[in-house]
Structures are given as C-alpha cells and as structure tokens.
Design an enzyme around this catalytic site. Sequence first.
Site, PDB file in Angstrom:
ATOM      1  N   LYS A 131       0.854  -1.179   0.000  1.00 34.07           N
ATOM      2  CA  LYS A 131       0.000   0.000   0.000  1.00 34.07           C
ATOM      3  C   LYS A 131       0.893   1.233   0.000  1.00 34.07           C
ATOM      4  O   LYS A 131       2.038   1.116   0.446  1.00 34.07           O
ATOM      5  CB  LYS A 131      -0.948   0.046   1.195  1.00 34.07           C
ATOM      6  CG  LYS A 131      -0.366  -0.262   2.583  1.00 34.07           C
ATOM      7  CD  LYS A 131       0.824   0.471   3.090  1.00 34.07           C
ATOM      8  CE  LYS A 131       0.750   1.952   3.314  1.00 34.07           C
ATOM      9  NZ  LYS A 131       2.044   2.528   3.807  1.00 34.07           N
ATOM     10  N   TYR A 215      -4.017   4.270   6.435  1.00 36.74           N
ATOM     11  CA  TYR A 215      -4.434   3.281   7.448  1.00 36.74           C
ATOM     12  C   TYR A 215      -5.730   3.730   8.120  1.00 36.74           C
ATOM     13  O   TYR A 215      -6.599   2.920   8.431  1.00 36.74           O
ATOM     14  CB  TYR A 215      -3.360   3.120   8.531  1.00 36.74           C
ATOM     15  CG  TYR A 215      -2.159   2.330   8.087  1.00 36.74           C
ATOM     16  CD1 TYR A 215      -2.145   0.940   8.176  1.00 36.74           C
ATOM     17  CD2 TYR A 215      -1.031   2.969   7.588  1.00 36.74           C
ATOM     18  CE1 TYR A 215      -1.033   0.218   7.779  1.00 36.74           C
ATOM     19  CE2 TYR A 215       0.082   2.260   7.188  1.00 36.74           C
ATOM     20  CZ  TYR A 215       0.069   0.877   7.283  1.00 36.74           C
ATOM     21  OH  TYR A 215       1.165   0.155   6.875  1.00 36.74           O
TER      22      TYR A 215
HETATM   23  P1  NDP Z   1      12.480   1.704   1.847  1.00 35.99           P
HETATM   24  O1  NDP Z   1      13.035   2.996   1.436  1.00 35.99           O
HETATM   25  O2  NDP Z   1      12.941   1.126   3.140  1.00 35.99           O
HETATM   26  O3  NDP Z   1      12.709   0.592   0.724  1.00 35.99           O
HETATM   27  C1  NDP Z   1      12.369   0.815  -0.629  1.00 35.99           C
HETATM   28  C2  NDP Z   1      13.304   0.003  -1.515  1.00 35.99           C
HETATM   29  O4  NDP Z   1      12.923   0.252  -2.853  1.00 35.99           O
HETATM   30  C3  NDP Z   1      14.758   0.434  -1.438  1.00 35.99           C
HETATM   31  O5  NDP Z   1      15.450  -0.229  -0.404  1.00 35.99           O
HETATM   32  C4  NDP Z   1      15.279   0.054  -2.802  1.00 35.99           C
HETATM   33  O6  NDP Z   1      15.647  -1.316  -2.800  1.00 35.99           O
HETATM   34  C5  NDP Z   1      14.061   0.182  -3.704  1.00 35.99           C
HETATM   35  N1  NDP Z   1      14.109   1.381  -4.561  1.00 35.99           N
HETATM   36  C6  NDP Z   1      14.121   1.371  -5.921  1.00 35.99           C
HETATM   37  N2  NDP Z   1      14.197   2.611  -6.413  1.00 35.99           N
HETATM   38  C7  NDP Z   1      14.237   3.451  -5.353  1.00 35.99           C
HETATM   39  C8  NDP Z   1      14.318   4.866  -5.228  1.00 35.99           C
HETATM   40  N3  NDP Z   1      14.373   5.670  -6.312  1.00 35.99           N
HETATM   41  N4  NDP Z   1      14.360   5.399  -3.997  1.00 35.99           N
HETATM   42  C9  NDP Z   1      14.301   4.616  -2.906  1.00 35.99           C
HETATM   43  N5  NDP Z   1      14.208   3.257  -2.953  1.00 35.99           N
HETATM   44  C10 NDP Z   1      14.189   2.679  -4.172  1.00 35.99           C
HETATM   45  O7  NDP Z   1      10.882   1.881   1.855  1.00 35.99           O
HETATM   46  P2  NDP Z   1       9.822   1.039   2.667  1.00 35.99           P
HETATM   47  O8  NDP Z   1      10.196  -0.385   2.695  1.00 35.99           O
HETATM   48  O9  NDP Z   1       9.543   1.697   3.962  1.00 35.99           O
HETATM   49  O10 NDP Z   1       8.501   1.269   1.765  1.00 35.99           O
HETATM   50  C11 NDP Z   1       8.322   0.570   0.553  1.00 35.99           C
HETATM   51  C12 NDP Z   1       6.809   0.471   0.275  1.00 35.99           C
HETATM   52  O11 NDP Z   1       6.205  -0.261   1.338  1.00 35.99           O
HETATM   53  C13 NDP Z   1       6.081   1.810   0.211  1.00 35.99           C
HETATM   54  O12 NDP Z   1       5.096   1.763  -0.772  1.00 35.99           O
HETATM   55  C14 NDP Z   1       5.444   1.943   1.578  1.00 35.99           C
HETATM   56  O13 NDP Z   1       4.238   2.701   1.562  1.00 35.99           O
HETATM   57  C15 NDP Z   1       5.155   0.497   1.923  1.00 35.99           C
HETATM   58  N6  NDP Z   1       5.191   0.248   3.357  1.00 35.99           N
HETATM   59  C16 NDP Z   1       4.236  -0.573   3.877  1.00 35.99           C
HETATM   60  C17 NDP Z   1       4.229  -0.839   5.217  1.00 35.99           C
HETATM   61  C18 NDP Z   1       3.253  -1.810   5.775  1.00 35.99           C
HETATM   62  O14 NDP Z   1       3.199  -1.960   6.979  1.00 35.99           O
HETATM   63  N7  NDP Z   1       2.454  -2.477   4.956  1.00 35.99           N
HETATM   64  C19 NDP Z   1       5.168  -0.212   6.154  1.00 35.99           C
HETATM   65  C20 NDP Z   1       6.206   0.551   5.483  1.00 35.99           C
HETATM   66  C21 NDP Z   1       6.180   0.784   4.137  1.00 35.99           C
HETATM   67  P3  NDP Z   1      17.023  -1.835  -3.457  1.00 35.99           P
HETATM   68  O15 NDP Z   1      18.121  -1.113  -2.728  1.00 35.99           O
HETATM   69  O16 NDP Z   1      16.980  -3.283  -3.208  1.00 35.99           O
HETATM   70  O17 NDP Z   1      16.958  -1.457  -4.917  1.00 35.99           O
END
Ligand code: NDP
Length: 370
Positions: A131, A215
Amino acid sequence: MRVTRREFSKLGAMGLAARMLPVVSAGAQSGERKVGYCVIGLGTIADHFMRGVQGSSNSKITGLVSGHRDKAERIAAQYGVPKSSIYSYEDMDKFRDNKMIDAVYVALPNSMHAEYTIRSAKAGKHVLCEKPMSTTVSEAEAMIAACRDAKVQLMIAYRLHYDPLHLKAVKLIKDGALGKVQTINGAFGFDASPTAWRLNKALAGGGSLFDVGIYVVNACRYLTGEEPVKFTAVTSTIDQDGRFSTMEENVSWTMKFPSGVLATGSSTYGAQMPGYFKVFASKGWMEMSSAYGYDGAKLRASFWGGEKGSPHMEIDEASTEKDPVQFTREADHFSGCVLNNKVPKSSGEEGLRDMKYIEEIYAAAGTVQG
Ligand code: NDP
C-alpha cells in the site's frame, strides 16, 4: 481465449477457472505446495515480509530484484535464493522463465508500484503489492486491468485485514455490541527524515495521507463496513525547513458514510503520532492504540450489554503477537489464494477504493495530487 471477469467467476463455480490461471510451478511446490515469491525492492518492509514468509507454511522466497547486487547476494544467501534468481530493475522481466517464481511482492516507493505490478503480471506472475496501491486512480485501474488480462491474482498488502484484534473490533461493531456508531476518530504520522523518498512527491505521490493516513481511511471503512460519500479536508505546513517544498506537512479530513457516521482523520510527517482509532456509539465506545504497528496493539472498549445502564462490559485486550506474524498471515492468505484460485480479501479493487478516497480528500483540501 479471452474471458470477462463475470465469465471467469462462472468458470470458477464450474471448477474450470483453475485450468486458465498460471499453474504454481512444480519446482516451487516440490511436494509442499509452497508459492515462490520474488521480492522487488529490498528495503524496510521487504525485510519484515521476508522474515514473515519464513513462518509461512505455503510460501517461500525464491527470487530478488534490487538495484544493489551486493545487498541482494547477502539476502539471497540468508534465504537460500540461488544467485541466478537475482535480477536488476532493468532485466527483471527475464523472470518470466523462472519456474521457481510464482508471485512477486512489490515493496518499492509508491510511484513505482504500477510499473512493477504491470511488468510482473505481463511476465505471468501473481502480484502482492504494498500500500498505497499506486499514486493515482488511473494507475490503480491499469494495474487491475493488467492482472486481469494476464489472469494472475492481485492483492494489496493490507496486513491489518488479517489481524485478529482488528477483526475483533470489526465484529464488535457488526454484532451491534456497541449500538449505533455515530463518529470515528483516528490518526497516524511521524516526523519524516529530510532524506526520505517519502518527501519526494515524484516517488511518494503525495504527503503522509498516501503513506500513513491511508491506514485511518481504510480502518474507518472496515469498521463501518461502508464506503464514504462526502469529504471535507484541510492541509497545512508548519515547519518551513525545506522538507515540505513538494507536499503538505499535515492533513485532516472528514468522511461521511451513507448511514450518517462521521469519521475524522489526521496524518502528518511533522510529529510522532502513534496510530489509533476511537469509535463512539450509542451503547459505548471502543479504541485501539498502536493500531497500525507491526505488534503491540491494544483494544479497549466500554459499553452497555443490554438496556442502557446494565450490565456493563469492559474489554482491555493487548495483542501478544510479535512482528513479523502479520506478514506471515498476509503471505499465508495470498499464497492460499494463488494455490486455490481465490480472489484475495484485500484485492486490487480494495486498493483502488482507497486511491479514490485519497483523491477525494486532496480535492476537498484544494490540493491536486499525482
Ligand atoms: P524503503 O526505502 O525502506 O525501501 C524501498 C526500496 O525500494 C529500497 O530499499 C530500494 O531497494 C528500492 N528502490 C528502488 N528505487 C528506489 C528509489 N528511487 N528510492 C528509494 N528506494 C528505491 O521503503 P519502505 O520499505 O519503507 O517502503 C516501501 C513500500 O512499502 C512503500 O510503498 C510503503 O508505503 C510500503 N510500506 C508498507 C508498510 C506496511 O506496513 N504495509 C510499512 C512501510 C512501508 P534496493 O536497494 O533493493 O533497490
């Protein structure tokens, strides 16, 4: 052969739909019927999910997509993923031929959800997408269409739809224990780091409403079992520290439901705002605090059992479950749907509804998103 969704449901009833969906690979099942997931984007939430999958009886991690090969190799070793199942964002589409990968988990910044869902569907993979589903209604519709055309399942990762304490709160209202619900109030937010992609509108789609306010919107919908029909909203930015040049810092909104229930919500990127909801009804009240976290939620309620005045019921229940059990349950549900050709409870259509309400809220606030 092309079939409409209605025709497809009919086929399902006749037991024929199963033959038309991508078959879970024998390799992934290896006798245990486990759905193999390729995780796209190895950040914070992906870590929770992968740990959760370790506790799942019908799921396993079988592929990774990342922009950082070193990190991906380290994680691959941890989860027993072969190096040949690590992909970059550019060559990810090659996983079409990887029989170990049945489904993907899209854990990327919000604005990337649509592209990676659609590419995965075109490669014949079922999609579990984080989400918010997308950053616009039209993207969400395109994601649903792509999954429908590819005959793959699409689920939005609303982990709380499967959480026992949230389900208990829903049941209390549905069973009439609280009487007639009149108002609901909720909030969620945090003080965002200036370097986070969340503060870049091109990646986030908009402000905290997309990320955490969603949420509250979603909870008000599952608590009432209704869809909101009227919206008012207002936004503000207090901290002029450069973080909020492309989006607002705070948003508060009201949603009116067909029954007349009024739900008010707030979210922020400028303050620690522990997530909660409070429900006020004719026979009493109910609240959940730490409502949207990975564990540690508490449900409290106080209401009259029968006629006003007596007997008086109290609920004070703390969840004893620990992270990452919500993610285990989420994976269990989606894998069950993939294995049994069932539409997930938190389907693409459910994600689309929230996207519509987010757009309504921003429109009511006079802020154009997307
Ligand atoms: P993070 O920043 O921790 O991770 C995102 C990952 O996406 C990065 O580690 C990277 O992985 C990849 N990525 C690719 N392109 C980009 C870019 N341009 N900038 C940043 N990251 C990039 O984010 P979250 O894990 O917190 O959030 C990811 C998704 O999950 C969002 O949509 C958020 O809303 C959702 N979310 C859901 C939650 C829940 O409880 N259901 C809680 C937190 C977030 P790599 O280095 O491997 O390429």
